[in-house]
Design a protein around this motif. Structure first.
Motif, PDB file in Angstrom:
ATOM      1  N   UNK A  67       0.846  -1.183   0.000  1.00  0.00           N
ATOM      2  CA  UNK A  67       0.000   0.000   0.000  1.00  0.00           C
ATOM      3  C   UNK A  67       0.885   1.238   0.000  1.00  0.00           C
ATOM      4  N   UNK A  68       0.687   2.067  -1.009  1.00  0.00           N
ATOM      5  CA  UNK A  68       1.412   3.330  -1.098  1.00  0.00           C
ATOM      6  C   UNK A  68       0.407   4.457  -0.869  1.00  0.00           C
ATOM      7  N   UNK A  69       0.608   5.206   0.210  1.00  0.00           N
ATOM      8  CA  UNK A  69      -0.265   6.325   0.545  1.00  0.00           C
ATOM      9  C   UNK A  69       0.399   7.602   0.051  1.00  0.00           C
ATOM     10  N   UNK A  70      -0.353   8.407  -0.694  1.00  0.00           N
ATOM     11  CA  UNK A  70       0.154   9.680  -1.220  1.00  0.00           C
ATOM     12  C   UNK A  70      -0.640  10.809  -0.581  1.00  0.00           C
ATOM     13  N   UNK A  71       0.095  11.732   0.042  1.00  0.00           N
ATOM     14  CA  UNK A  71      -0.578  12.884   0.649  1.00  0.00           C
ATOM     15  C   UNK A  71       0.404  14.027   0.830  1.00  0.00           C
ATOM     16  N   UNK A  72      -0.144  15.200   1.030  1.00  0.00           N
ATOM     17  CA  UNK A  72       0.697  16.365   1.280  1.00  0.00           C
ATOM     18  C   UNK A  72       0.941  16.527   2.765  1.00  0.00           C
ATOM     19  N   UNK A  73       2.130  16.994   3.081  1.00  0.00           N
ATOM     20  CA  UNK A  73       2.487  17.349   4.446  1.00  0.00           C
ATOM     21  C   UNK A  73       3.293  18.631   4.342  1.00  0.00           C
ATOM     22  N   UNK A  74       2.783  19.682   4.944  1.00  0.00           N
ATOM     23  CA  UNK A  74       3.421  21.000   4.849  1.00  0.00           C
ATOM     24  C   UNK A  74       3.666  21.408   3.399  1.00  0.00           C
ATOM     25  N   UNK A  75       2.694  21.140   2.544  1.00  0.00           N
ATOM     26  CA  UNK A  75       2.763  21.573   1.153  1.00  0.00           C
ATOM     27  C   UNK A  75       3.568  20.688   0.225  1.00  0.00           C
ATOM     28  N   UNK A  76       4.233  19.663   0.763  1.00  0.00           N
ATOM     29  CA  UNK A  76       5.042  18.752  -0.059  1.00  0.00           C
ATOM     30  C   UNK A  76       4.332  17.411  -0.199  1.00  0.00           C
ATOM     31  N   UNK A  77       4.427  16.807  -1.379  1.00  0.00           N
ATOM     32  CA  UNK A  77       3.839  15.482  -1.580  1.00  0.00           C
ATOM     33  C   UNK A  77       4.760  14.411  -0.998  1.00  0.00           C
ATOM     34  N   UNK A  78       4.178  13.517  -0.230  1.00  0.00           N
ATOM     35  CA  UNK A  78       4.901  12.413   0.389  1.00  0.00           C
ATOM     36  C   UNK A  78       4.272  11.095  -0.028  1.00  0.00           C
ATOM     37  N   UNK A  79       5.085  10.056  -0.043  1.00  0.00           N
ATOM     38  CA  UNK A  79       4.606   8.698  -0.245  1.00  0.00           C
ATOM     39  C   UNK A  79       5.002   7.883   0.976  1.00  0.00           C
ATOM     40  N   UNK A  80       4.040   7.152   1.525  1.00  0.00           N
ATOM     41  CA  UNK A  80       4.328   6.236   2.627  1.00  0.00           C
ATOM     42  C   UNK A  80       4.073   4.834   2.089  1.00  0.00           C
ATOM     43  N   UNK A  81       5.087   3.999   2.125  1.00  0.00           N
ATOM     44  CA  UNK A  81       4.987   2.643   1.572  1.00  0.00           C
ATOM     45  C   UNK A  81       4.919   1.634   2.704  1.00  0.00           C
ATOM     46  N   UNK A  82       3.910   0.776   2.637  1.00  0.00           N
ATOM     47  CA  UNK A  82       3.718  -0.236   3.671  1.00  0.00           C
ATOM     48  C   UNK A  82       3.391  -1.580   3.039  1.00  0.00           C
TER      49      UNK A  82
END
Length: 159
Positions: free
Chosen positions: A42-57
């Protein structure tokens, strides 16, 4: 059947960080890939402080169909996931449990779902003892397309 792209529509949780920062919720999407016929990447894509992040689990299959396990680092970091209800074409209601804490998430194949699905979600939320004051709905715009290599996290996403 869970494979593909999903959008986080709503979430119910007693998580204090979520309550504290609910005014800053960002559009969140996940891409699910089935590995080896069982595990879920599962790859979660979201913004954090205006930057796009990917969290891979990676969620491993548990004892029963529709149950998965995320093993985090350290004691008490295990997360159990249960697919509660889905039709695979429009929505999925998932339960996450970490220790005694439970959260319920509503995902859609699009960034919005029907009122009937929202009603089902809210019934499921009440059934586990959560209420509308800990239920949050996410923006249906502003999704990340990708993150650069410096904004990728492998591991645990807090629930």
């Amino acid at each position: 059947q869970l494979a593909g792209r999903w959008f986080l529509v709503g979430m119910a949780s007693r998580c204090s960080d979520l309550a504290e920062h609910s005014h800053r919720l960002e559009a969140t999407a996940v891409t699910v890939t089935v590995l080896d016929g069982q595990s879920l990447a599962i790859v979660t894509s979201r913004k954090l402080d205006g930057m796009c992040w990917e969290i891979r689990q990676r969620y491993l299959p548990a004892q029963a169909p529709g149950r998965f396990l995320l093993k985090g680092c350290g004691y008490g970091s295990r997360v159990d996931m249960l697919v509660g209800e889905t039709d695979h074409t429009s929505y999925a209601i998932l339960y996450f449990q970490k220790g005694r804490s439970i959260s319920v998430k509503l995902y859609g194949r699009t960034s919005s779902v029907s009122d009937a699905v929202v009603d089902k979600f809210e019934q499921r939320v009440r059934a586990v003892g959560l209420s509308e004051d800990v239920t949050y709905y996410f923006p249906a715009y502003g999704f990340c397309d990708s993150a650069d290599e410096f904004h990728v996290l492998d591991g645990e996403l807090q629930i």
